[in-house]
Structures are given as C-alpha cells and as structure tokens.
Design a protein around this motif. Structure first.
Motif, PDB file in Angstrom:
ATOM      1  N   LEU A 113      21.098  30.567  46.608  1.00  0.00           N
ATOM      2  CA  LEU A 113      22.239  30.395  45.701  1.00  0.00           C
ATOM      3  C   LEU A 113      23.546  30.754  46.396  1.00  0.00           C
ATOM      4  CD1 LEU A 113      20.536  31.905  42.558  1.00  0.00           C
ATOM      5  CD2 LEU A 113      21.412  29.560  42.743  1.00  0.00           C
ATOM      6  N   GLU A 114      23.552  31.864  47.106  1.00  0.00           N
ATOM      7  CA  GLU A 114      24.760  32.287  47.809  1.00  0.00           C
ATOM      8  C   GLU A 114      25.161  31.275  48.878  1.00  0.00           C
ATOM      9  OE1 GLU A 114      26.537  36.442  49.480  1.00  0.00           O
ATOM     10  OE2 GLU A 114      24.408  36.041  49.853  1.00  0.00           O
ATOM     11  N   GLY A 115      24.179  30.657  49.508  1.00  0.00           N
ATOM     12  CA  GLY A 115      24.438  29.661  50.542  1.00  0.00           C
ATOM     13  C   GLY A 115      25.154  28.426  50.036  1.00  0.00           C
ATOM     14  N   LEU A 116      25.132  28.203  48.729  1.00  0.00           N
ATOM     15  CA  LEU A 116      25.841  27.042  48.175  1.00  0.00           C
ATOM     16  C   LEU A 116      27.337  27.121  48.455  1.00  0.00           C
ATOM     17  CD1 LEU A 116      23.966  26.655  44.775  1.00  0.00           C
ATOM     18  CD2 LEU A 116      23.814  25.157  46.785  1.00  0.00           C
ATOM     19  N   GLY A 117      27.847  28.327  48.661  1.00  0.00           N
ATOM     20  CA  GLY A 117      29.266  28.483  48.972  1.00  0.00           C
ATOM     21  C   GLY A 117      29.660  27.838  50.294  1.00  0.00           C
ATOM     22  N   LYS A 118      28.683  27.572  51.150  1.00  0.00           N
ATOM     23  CA  LYS A 118      28.961  26.931  52.440  1.00  0.00           C
ATOM     24  C   LYS A 118      29.083  25.422  52.322  1.00  0.00           C
ATOM     25  CE  LYS A 118      26.599  30.574  54.956  1.00  0.00           C
ATOM     26  NZ  LYS A 118      25.403  30.947  55.705  1.00  0.00           N
ATOM     27  N   THR A 119      28.455  24.852  51.306  1.00  0.00           N
ATOM     28  CA  THR A 119      28.458  23.395  51.172  1.00  0.00           C
ATOM     29  C   THR A 119      29.224  22.890  49.954  1.00  0.00           C
ATOM     30  OG1 THR A 119      26.344  23.414  49.983  1.00  0.00           O
ATOM     31  CG2 THR A 119      26.254  23.178  52.395  1.00  0.00           C
ATOM     32  N   ILE A 120      29.573  23.800  49.048  1.00  0.00           N
ATOM     33  CA  ILE A 120      30.329  23.417  47.848  1.00  0.00           C
ATOM     34  C   ILE A 120      31.639  24.200  47.881  1.00  0.00           C
ATOM     35  CG2 ILE A 120      30.328  23.244  45.335  1.00  0.00           C
ATOM     36  CD1 ILE A 120      27.254  23.326  45.438  1.00  0.00           C
ATOM     37  N   PRO A 121      32.701  23.595  48.394  1.00  0.00           N
ATOM     38  CA  PRO A 121      33.954  24.338  48.586  1.00  0.00           C
ATOM     39  C   PRO A 121      34.615  24.806  47.295  1.00  0.00           C
ATOM     40  CG  PRO A 121      34.262  22.008  49.076  1.00  0.00           C
ATOM     41  CD  PRO A 121      32.787  22.210  48.859  1.00  0.00           C
ATOM     42  N   GLN A 122      34.217  24.287  46.164  1.00  0.00           N
ATOM     43  CA  GLN A 122      34.809  24.696  44.888  1.00  0.00           C
ATOM     44  C   GLN A 122      34.401  26.126  44.515  1.00  0.00           C
ATOM     45  OE1 GLN A 122      33.336  21.714  45.450  1.00  0.00           O
ATOM     46  NE2 GLN A 122      35.129  20.399  45.300  1.00  0.00           N
ATOM     47  N   ILE A 123      33.334  26.660  45.120  1.00  0.00           N
ATOM     48  CA  ILE A 123      32.897  28.025  44.843  1.00  0.00           C
ATOM     49  C   ILE A 123      33.870  28.982  45.513  1.00  0.00           C
ATOM     50  CG2 ILE A 123      31.096  29.738  45.257  1.00  0.00           C
ATOM     51  CD1 ILE A 123      29.049  27.451  45.076  1.00  0.00           C
ATOM     52  N   LYS A 124      34.506  29.839  44.716  1.00  0.00           N
ATOM     53  CA  LYS A 124      35.484  30.800  45.237  1.00  0.00           C
ATOM     54  C   LYS A 124      34.846  32.150  45.535  1.00  0.00           C
ATOM     55  CE  LYS A 124      38.584  27.788  45.162  1.00  0.00           C
ATOM     56  NZ  LYS A 124      38.775  27.068  46.404  1.00  0.00           N
ATOM     57  N   SER A 125      33.846  32.551  44.763  1.00  0.00           N
ATOM     58  CA  SER A 125      33.136  33.797  45.042  1.00  0.00           C
ATOM     59  C   SER A 125      31.762  33.741  44.393  1.00  0.00           C
ATOM     60  CB  SER A 125      33.917  35.012  44.542  1.00  0.00           C
ATOM     61  OG  SER A 125      33.890  35.074  43.135  1.00  0.00           O
ATOM     62  N   PHE A 126      30.857  34.527  44.949  1.00  0.00           N
ATOM     63  CA  PHE A 126      29.491  34.630  44.444  1.00  0.00           C
ATOM     64  C   PHE A 126      29.067  36.089  44.533  1.00  0.00           C
ATOM     65  CE2 PHE A 126      24.912  34.891  45.066  1.00  0.00           C
ATOM     66  CZ  PHE A 126      24.430  34.087  44.054  1.00  0.00           C
ATOM     67  N   LYS A 127      28.583  36.622  43.413  1.00  0.00           N
ATOM     68  CA  LYS A 127      28.084  37.992  43.355  1.00  0.00           C
ATOM     69  C   LYS A 127      26.781  37.981  42.575  1.00  0.00           C
ATOM     70  CE  LYS A 127      32.785  39.704  43.078  1.00  0.00           C
ATOM     71  NZ  LYS A 127      33.819  40.141  42.166  1.00  0.00           N
TER      72      LYS A 127
END
Length: 106
Positions: free
Chosen positions: A26-40
């Motif tokens: 789930l956290e790795g999605l931030g690498k391929t989906i630029p719309q994700i600003k933060s993940f906790k």
C-alpha cells in the motif's frame, strides 16, 4: 485536502510479517500514483476498546477529491487491493473506508 482513512480486520492466520508486507504494498503506491501526498499506517493502540475488531488502519492524503478518485481507480491500486482484500477476515466486509475534506467542515 482530502483524507482517505481505511480500517482493516486481517485474518488471524496472517503473520505480522505478512501484514507488514501488505502495508508495504500500500505504501509503495506513493511511488506510482503521484496524487498520493502522504501515507501513514499503524496497529490499533488504545485501552479504550472501541475499535470493533478493526486492528489496523491507514490514512492517505490527497490534494482534493479528484486526486482521490484517480487513486481509487488507478490500476496499481486495484492490483494491490486485489492482494490485500483476500487477507481480510470477511473480504470487503472487514474494512471501513471513510473519506473527508477537513476544510469543508460540516
């Protein structure tokens, strides 16, 4: 800002390592989906006992609802969800997703 909060009930048969791997996906999605600003994410940690069986949760922040919608239907998110949902006690019945925009208030 749009906050996407998800609570999860994993099957008891999954090891902590397997659950950690699910959150890494789930956290790795931030690498391929630029719309994700933060993940906790984290495990339930309260003596209150009001979690109703939901033992893990995560929060993703987006700039707006349109960016959240891109994430929801992004093929990488769909693929990761396809790996994580079978790990849940009762599939999608073992998750709660709650999205809100703190700037909108009530």
């Amino acid at each position: 800002m749009m906050k996407h909060i998800v609570l999860l009930q994993f099957k008891e048969s999954h090891t902590p390592e397997e659950i950690k791997h699910a959150f890494a996906l789930l956290e790795g999605l931030g690498k391929t989906i630029p719309q994700i600003k933060s993940f906790k994410y984290g495990k339930y940690d309260s003596n209150e006992g009001m979690n109703h069986g939901f033992d893990y949760g995560f929060e993703i922040e987006f700039d707006n609802a349109a960016d959240r919608d891109i994430y929801l239907f992004h093929p990488d998110h769909v693929a990761v969800a396809g790996q994580v949902i079978p790990m849940l006690r009762h599939g999608t019945d073992s998750l709660v997703a709650f999205d809100y925009d703190p700037a909108k208030g009530l």
